[in-house]
Write a protein that holds these residues in place. Structure first.
Motif, PDB file in Angstrom:
ATOM      1  N   ASN A 166      23.850   6.752  25.959  1.00 42.37           N
ATOM      2  CA  ASN A 166      24.533   7.999  26.275  1.00 42.37           C
ATOM      3  C   ASN A 166      25.124   8.654  25.031  1.00 42.37           C
ATOM      4  O   ASN A 166      25.345   7.995  24.009  1.00 42.37           O
ATOM      5  N   GLY A 167      25.412   9.945  25.159  1.00 42.36           N
ATOM      6  CA  GLY A 167      26.165  10.667  24.161  1.00 42.36           C
ATOM      7  C   GLY A 167      25.632  10.571  22.758  1.00 42.36           C
ATOM      8  O   GLY A 167      24.427  10.641  22.505  1.00 42.36           O
ATOM      9  N   ILE A 168      26.540  10.382  21.821  1.00 46.36           N
ATOM     10  CA  ILE A 168      26.158  10.330  20.410  1.00 46.36           C
ATOM     11  C   ILE A 168      25.289   9.115  20.120  1.00 46.36           C
ATOM     12  O   ILE A 168      24.417   9.151  19.250  1.00 46.36           O
ATOM     13  N   GLY A 169      25.478   8.036  20.871  1.00 48.54           N
ATOM     14  CA  GLY A 169      24.638   6.854  20.686  1.00 48.54           C
ATOM     15  C   GLY A 169      23.185   7.148  20.981  1.00 48.54           C
ATOM     16  O   GLY A 169      22.278   6.722  20.256  1.00 48.54           O
ATOM     17  N   ALA A 195      17.288  10.013  16.651  1.00 51.48           N
ATOM     18  CA  ALA A 195      17.136  10.303  15.222  1.00 51.48           C
ATOM     19  C   ALA A 195      16.544   9.114  14.479  1.00 51.48           C
ATOM     20  O   ALA A 195      15.751   9.285  13.542  1.00 51.48           O
ATOM     21  N   LEU A 196      16.899   7.913  14.882  1.00 50.41           N
ATOM     22  CA  LEU A 196      16.352   6.714  14.245  1.00 50.41           C
ATOM     23  C   LEU A 196      14.875   6.532  14.575  1.00 50.41           C
ATOM     24  O   LEU A 196      14.078   6.113  13.728  1.00 50.41           O
ATOM     25  N   VAL A 197      14.493   6.846  15.805  1.00 48.06           N
ATOM     26  CA  VAL A 197      13.068   6.784  16.185  1.00 48.06           C
ATOM     27  C   VAL A 197      12.254   7.741  15.310  1.00 48.06           C
ATOM     28  O   VAL A 197      11.157   7.402  14.847  1.00 48.06           O
ATOM     29  N   GLN A 198      12.808   8.908  15.061  1.00 46.46           N
ATOM     30  CA  GLN A 198      12.121   9.883  14.210  1.00 46.46           C
ATOM     31  C   GLN A 198      11.978   9.383  12.780  1.00 46.46           C
ATOM     32  O   GLN A 198      11.080   9.812  12.050  1.00 46.46           O
ATOM     33  N   GLY A 234      22.604  16.251  18.468  1.00 49.64           N
ATOM     34  CA  GLY A 234      21.539  15.910  17.525  1.00 49.64           C
ATOM     35  C   GLY A 234      21.914  16.162  16.072  1.00 49.64           C
ATOM     36  O   GLY A 234      21.628  15.345  15.193  1.00 49.64           O
ATOM     37  N   ALA A 235      22.556  17.303  15.798  1.00 56.14           N
ATOM     38  CA  ALA A 235      22.935  17.636  14.428  1.00 56.14           C
ATOM     39  C   ALA A 235      23.961  16.649  13.885  1.00 56.14           C
ATOM     40  O   ALA A 235      23.881  16.212  12.725  1.00 56.14           O
ATOM     41  N   LEU A 236      24.920  16.255  14.727  1.00 54.22           N
ATOM     42  CA  LEU A 236      25.928  15.284  14.307  1.00 54.22           C
ATOM     43  C   LEU A 236      25.284  13.928  14.047  1.00 54.22           C
ATOM     44  O   LEU A 236      25.620  13.251  13.066  1.00 54.22           O
ATOM     45  N   ALA A 237      24.337  13.528  14.904  1.00 51.97           N
ATOM     46  CA  ALA A 237      23.648  12.253  14.709  1.00 51.97           C
ATOM     47  C   ALA A 237      22.909  12.221  13.375  1.00 51.97           C
ATOM     48  O   ALA A 237      22.961  11.221  12.648  1.00 51.97           O
ATOM     49  N   ALA A 238      22.224  13.310  13.051  1.00 53.49           N
ATOM     50  CA  ALA A 238      21.498  13.382  11.774  1.00 53.49           C
ATOM     51  C   ALA A 238      22.451  13.291  10.596  1.00 53.49           C
ATOM     52  O   ALA A 238      22.164  12.622   9.587  1.00 53.49           O
ATOM     53  N   GLU A 239      23.603  13.934  10.730  1.00 55.13           N
ATOM     54  CA  GLU A 239      24.603  13.911   9.663  1.00 55.13           C
ATOM     55  C   GLU A 239      25.166  12.501   9.495  1.00 55.13           C
ATOM     56  O   GLU A 239      25.390  12.020   8.368  1.00 55.13           O
ATOM     57  N   ILE A 240      25.399  11.803  10.604  1.00 55.91           N
ATOM     58  CA  ILE A 240      25.898  10.425  10.560  1.00 55.91           C
ATOM     59  C   ILE A 240      24.924   9.530   9.799  1.00 55.91           C
ATOM     60  O   ILE A 240      25.324   8.735   8.934  1.00 55.91           O
ATOM     61  N   PRO A 293      33.706  14.071  10.466  1.00 56.44           N
ATOM     62  CA  PRO A 293      33.061  15.385  10.616  1.00 56.44           C
ATOM     63  C   PRO A 293      34.073  16.521  10.510  1.00 56.44           C
ATOM     64  O   PRO A 293      35.204  16.401  10.971  1.00 56.44           O
ATOM     65  N   GLN A 294      33.666  17.596   9.874  1.00 60.53           N
ATOM     66  CA  GLN A 294      34.498  18.789   9.650  1.00 60.53           C
ATOM     67  C   GLN A 294      35.770  18.453   8.869  1.00 60.53           C
ATOM     68  O   GLN A 294      36.816  19.064   9.073  1.00 60.53           O
ATOM     69  N   TYR A 295      35.659  17.501   7.963  1.00 63.27           N
ATOM     70  CA  TYR A 295      36.835  17.069   7.209  1.00 63.27           C
ATOM     71  C   TYR A 295      37.396  18.208   6.348  1.00 63.27           C
ATOM     72  O   TYR A 295      38.582  18.536   6.444  1.00 63.27           O
ATOM     73  N   LYS A 296      36.544  18.813   5.530  1.00 64.10           N
ATOM     74  CA  LYS A 296      37.032  19.864   4.639  1.00 64.10           C
ATOM     75  C   LYS A 296      37.486  21.088   5.407  1.00 64.10           C
ATOM     76  O   LYS A 296      38.495  21.710   5.063  1.00 64.10           O
ATOM     77  N   GLU A 297      36.712  21.422   6.465  1.00 68.89           N
ATOM     78  CA  GLU A 297      37.022  22.639   7.210  1.00 68.89           C
ATOM     79  C   GLU A 297      38.308  22.526   8.021  1.00 68.89           C
ATOM     80  O   GLU A 297      39.053  23.497   8.158  1.00 68.89           O
TER      81      GLU A 297
END
Length: 390
Positions: free
Chosen positions: A15-18, A24-27, A196-202, A215-219
């Motif tokens: 589920n979720g981010i997992g 993303a790992l399969v890709q 998906g975008a967060l997963a790729a960034e992780i 995430p979004q640390y600087k902002e």
């Protein structure tokens, strides 16, 4: 078809981010070993790209994780499983506190300990865990969740120093986001278009062996953390007020209390199965033990206090009490949500009366069918037969 020579273990990958991380790992060519208490949603991952392992972190299966850790084709471990809610502390039942700390902290640390020989080695091994921005500051109205995640944050920070001191090139990545959309964790639906975008960034941070990713640390969160460190008390009061005024609190009862009663003489696997099945349907299981078997016209062989001690030692039991004359009387004391009983009682005068009594109390009576196993009657008959032959 995905090759099995590069594997990743994702705890909470259904589920979720997992789930987004799994995709993303399969890709990237990984075969995924998903450990979760639910199957992943159909259609998200190709069926030949993963294996599913039932995993309940409240009933930790050490052997299952040891088997995965010993698989040399596994080169990545990600723990995303977790629970939590925004609620003032007085609305957390003790069972909920234990559940949250067990899943978010204790079981998570156990998993890392089992995989630690792989993490500590000279060979590349990529490891990450979902912390939370709540673990980096005081979080009133989410104190239990924050405490669980603060433990994870400090654990990762400390172990990474040990890894460096021992000369290992590997690190554990602490991923500490704030709330985000696209996950069932926050009561919504899985939406990989969002996560998906967060997963790729992780994964970008994971594969260069960083130790922290907010995430979004600087902002956003650099200023938030600075404000917290400058005046923790003022920040805490502001956080408390914001949660209460924004309608984000969930101060409702969240724990399901279960109750069952029995004599539990000559404790055997049938009793164990009953308690396990009951605990699987509630968060907090109260068991009432009868003083004797006289109500069934049977003698007991084990003393009452000893039977209570035996039942109380079972990991599925949260509280042992003296049974009441009627299970309905026990509700007046414990206000349980589910009453568990054998299916042979269904339709009896007593339980027809109970069903009527509980109609306006929100109590569900769960009738368990009896399974073939050792029974107290069998043991009792064997003992009595032995006595007669002496």
């Amino acid at each position: 078809m995905i090759s099995n020579d590069r594997k990743a273990v994702v705890v909470g990958g259904s589920n979720g981010i997992g789930l987004a991380i799994c995709k993303a790992l399969v890709q990237r060519g990984y075969y995924i070993e998903i450990c979760d208490c639910a199957q992943p949603e159909e259609g998200v991952l190709a069926t030949d790209s993963y294996s599913y392992h039932y995993s309940n972190l409240l009933d930790f299966d050490e052997d299952a994780f040891e088997s995965l850790a010993s698989d040399q084709s596994v080169e990545l471990l990600m723990v995303t499983a977790g629970i939590g809610r925004i609620a003032d502390f007085q609305f957390h039942h003790t069972a909920e506190i234990e559940k949250m700390l067990t899943i978010d902290t204790v079981s998570t640390m156990k998993i890392f300990r089992i995989f630690y020989d792989r993490i500590l080695s000279d060979k590349p091994f990529y490891t990450g865990v979902m912390g939370s921005i709540s673990g980096w500051m005081s979080t009133p109205s989410a104190s239990v969740y924050a405490a669980a995640k603060a433990a994870v944050v400090r654990f990762v920070e400390s172990v990474n120093i040990e890894l460096e001191a021992y000369g290992s090139p590997n690190r554990i990545l602490d991923i500490s986001p704030a709330s985000f959309k696209g996950s069932k964790f926050y009561g919504g639906k899985n939406d990989l278009a969002i996560t998906g975008a967060l997963a790729a960034e992780i994964l970008e941070h994971l594969f260069v062996r960083e130790t922290r990713f907010i995430p979004q640390y600087k902002e956003t969160f650099k200023a938030v953390l600075e404000r917290y460190h400058n005046d923790p008390h003022e920040y805490g009061l502001h956080s408390f007020k914001y949660k209460h005024e924004s309608g984000r609190l969930d101060n409702n009862k969240r724990v399901k209390i279960g109750y069952l009663s029995g004599t539990f003489d000559l404790f055997h696997v049938g009793h164990l199965n009953l308690l396990r099945r009951a605990k699987a349907q509630c968060d907090y299981l109260i068991v009432g033990v009868h003083g004797s078997g006289a109500w069934k016209g049977k003698e007991t062989f084990i003393l009452f206090e000893e039977r209570k001690a035996i039942v109380g030692a079972c990991k599925y039991v949260d509280k042992v009490v003296d049974s009441c004359r009627e299970d309905s009387d026990a509700w007046d004391l414990w206000h349980y949500d589910k009453l568990f009983v054998g299916s042979d009682y269904k339709g009896t005068e007593r339980f027809i009366r109970y069903e009527e009594y509980f109609k306006d109390k929100g109590v569900e009576i769960v009738y368990f069918p009896y399974t073939q196993s050792t029974s107290s009657t069998q043991l009792r008959n064997a003992i009595l037969s032995g006595k007669k032959s002496e």
